[in-house]
Scaffold this motif. Structure first.
Motif, PDB file in Angstrom:
ATOM      1  N   GLU A  96       0.820  -1.208   0.000  1.00 13.39           N
ATOM      2  CA  GLU A  96       0.000   0.000   0.000  1.00 13.39           C
ATOM      3  C   GLU A  96       0.859   1.265   0.000  1.00 13.39           C
ATOM      4  OE1 GLU A  96      -2.039  -0.515   3.624  1.00 13.39           O
ATOM      5  OE2 GLU A  96      -3.284  -2.138   2.905  1.00 13.39           O
ATOM      6  N   LEU A  97       2.121   1.144   0.395  1.00 11.62           N
ATOM      7  CA  LEU A  97       3.016   2.294   0.463  1.00 11.62           C
ATOM      8  C   LEU A  97       3.417   2.777  -0.936  1.00 11.62           C
ATOM      9  CD1 LEU A  97       4.548   4.086   2.438  1.00 11.62           C
ATOM     10  CD2 LEU A  97       6.381   2.415   2.462  1.00 11.62           C
ATOM     11  N   VAL A  98       3.370   1.913  -1.918  1.00 16.37           N
ATOM     12  CA  VAL A  98       3.824   2.261  -3.266  1.00 16.37           C
ATOM     13  C   VAL A  98       3.066   3.443  -3.871  1.00 16.37           C
ATOM     14  CG1 VAL A  98       4.090   1.396  -5.624  1.00 16.37           C
ATOM     15  CG2 VAL A  98       4.771  -0.028  -3.681  1.00 16.37           C
ATOM     16  N   PRO A  99       1.720   3.475  -3.860  1.00 12.77           N
ATOM     17  CA  PRO A  99       1.035   4.643  -4.432  1.00 12.77           C
ATOM     18  C   PRO A  99       1.358   5.940  -3.703  1.00 12.77           C
ATOM     19  CG  PRO A  99      -0.550   2.891  -3.950  1.00 12.77           C
ATOM     20  CD  PRO A  99       0.786   2.448  -3.433  1.00 12.77           C
ATOM     21  N   VAL A 100       1.531   5.865  -2.385  1.00 19.65           N
ATOM     22  CA  VAL A 100       1.885   7.049  -1.603  1.00 19.65           C
ATOM     23  C   VAL A 100       3.244   7.571  -2.055  1.00 19.65           C
ATOM     24  CG1 VAL A 100       2.408   7.901   0.709  1.00 19.65           C
ATOM     25  CG2 VAL A 100       0.512   6.294   0.367  1.00 19.65           C
ATOM     26  N   LEU A 101       4.196   6.677  -2.200  1.00 16.36           N
ATOM     27  CA  LEU A 101       5.538   7.074  -2.631  1.00 16.36           C
ATOM     28  C   LEU A 101       5.527   7.600  -4.059  1.00 16.36           C
ATOM     29  CD1 LEU A 101       7.521   4.186  -0.991  1.00 16.36           C
ATOM     30  CD2 LEU A 101       7.473   6.572  -0.291  1.00 16.36           C
ATOM     31  N   ASP A 102       4.699   7.019  -4.906  1.00 13.43           N
ATOM     32  CA  ASP A 102       4.580   7.528  -6.279  1.00 13.43           C
ATOM     33  C   ASP A 102       4.088   8.969  -6.276  1.00 13.43           C
ATOM     34  OD1 ASP A 102       5.497   5.231  -7.466  1.00 13.43           O
ATOM     35  OD2 ASP A 102       3.493   4.443  -7.910  1.00 13.43           O
TER      36      ASP A 102
ATOM     37  N   TYR B 255       2.737   7.947   5.021  1.00 13.81           N
ATOM     38  CA  TYR B 255       1.904   6.807   4.650  1.00 13.81           C
ATOM     39  C   TYR B 255       0.604   6.810   5.454  1.00 13.81           C
ATOM     40  CZ  TYR B 255       0.443   1.898   4.648  1.00 13.81           C
ATOM     41  OH  TYR B 255      -0.266   0.747   4.565  1.00 13.81           O
ATOM     42  N   LEU B 256       0.697   7.027   6.770  1.00 16.15           N
ATOM     43  CA  LEU B 256      -0.505   7.057   7.606  1.00 16.15           C
ATOM     44  C   LEU B 256      -1.424   8.208   7.212  1.00 16.15           C
ATOM     45  CD1 LEU B 256       1.040   6.281  11.113  1.00 16.15           C
ATOM     46  CD2 LEU B 256      -0.197   4.704   9.604  1.00 16.15           C
ATOM     47  N   LEU B 257      -0.841   9.376   6.927  1.00 11.70           N
ATOM     48  CA  LEU B 257      -1.645  10.525   6.512  1.00 11.70           C
ATOM     49  C   LEU B 257      -2.361  10.266   5.195  1.00 11.70           C
ATOM     50  CD1 LEU B 257       0.786  13.409   7.454  1.00 11.70           C
ATOM     51  CD2 LEU B 257      -1.471  12.985   8.464  1.00 11.70           C
ATOM     52  N   GLU B 258      -1.711   9.535   4.313  1.00 14.58           N
ATOM     53  CA  GLU B 258      -2.307   9.260   2.998  1.00 14.58           C
ATOM     54  C   GLU B 258      -3.354   8.154   3.042  1.00 14.58           C
ATOM     55  OE1 GLU B 258      -1.588  10.256  -0.306  1.00 14.58           O
ATOM     56  OE2 GLU B 258      -0.115  11.791   0.177  1.00 14.58           O
ATOM     57  N   THR B 259      -3.277   7.248   4.019  1.00 15.02           N
ATOM     58  CA  THR B 259      -4.122   6.059   3.970  1.00 15.02           C
ATOM     59  C   THR B 259      -5.122   5.933   5.117  1.00 15.02           C
ATOM     60  OG1 THR B 259      -2.476   4.712   5.136  1.00 15.02           O
ATOM     61  CG2 THR B 259      -2.353   4.760   2.713  1.00 15.02           C
ATOM     62  N   CYS B 260      -5.021   6.761   6.136  1.00 13.75           N
ATOM     63  CA  CYS B 260      -5.905   6.635   7.304  1.00 13.75           C
ATOM     64  C   CYS B 260      -6.711   7.912   7.510  1.00 13.75           C
ATOM     65  CB  CYS B 260      -5.074   6.351   8.565  1.00 13.75           C
ATOM     66  SG  CYS B 260      -4.072   4.865   8.450  1.00 13.75           S
TER      67      CYS B 260
END
Length: 164
Positions: A3-9, A46-51
């Motif tokens: 799940e971290l990949v889209p955030v890093l992209d 990552y947490l900010l982008e997904t939670c």
């Protein structure tokens, strides 16, 4: 961690140079080949982008190995929570949503003389919503030559969706 990949992209797309993009990739991929631990700034992004809530972030953070001991305060419009994370400790919840530069273990007197972490924790607990007090000692520190300087101070207002 797929799940971290889209955030890093998305992060990489905001960088101006290809070299910076490569550095971001190396910083992210390297931990997977050296003990599978993450550094907190990437984890926070990552947490900010997904939670969307503290509960979601808390549950997700529990599954991510962290490279360096850190205090993480999670805030949403309904609650706030500080947790202690690190490579050799289970994630633990703090007694309240305040943190200084120590975790839940007692701080030796010598460390307190240098960092003033217990004094800083007491000051932040006493300050409550008094933001100007955050800009004075012992909370605001200028000991940059000892790596103890204040980098920034922020006032979070999650109900309003604002931070200054």
């Amino acid at each position: 961690m797929h799940e971290l990949v889209p955030v890093l992209d998305r992060l990489a797309d905001q960088l101006e140079s290809p070299q910076a993009r490569t550095l971001l990739t190396m910083a992210t991929v390297r931990p997977f080949f050296s003990g599978c631990t993450q550094v907190v700034p990437l984890v926070l992004r990552y947490l900010l982008e997904t939670c969307r809530t503290v509960d979601e972030a808390f549950d997700r953070l529990r599954t991510i190995p962290i490279a360096i001991p850190q205090n993480v305060t999670l805030v949403d419009e309904h609650q706030s929570l500080t947790v202690y994370v690190g490579p050799d400790i289970p994630m633990a919840e703090a007694h309240d949503a305040c943190a200084a530069n120590h975790q839940h273990l007692p701080v030796p007197d010598e460390q307190e003389r240098t960092t003033r972490t217990r004094a800083r924790l007491a000051a932040v607990q006493a300050a409550g919503v008094d933001v100007p007090s955050m800009l004075r000692p012992p909370l605001y520190q200028c000991s940059y030559d000892q790596w103890l300087g204040t980098v920034y101070t922020a006032h979070y207002r999650p109900v309003e969706g604002r931070v200054t």
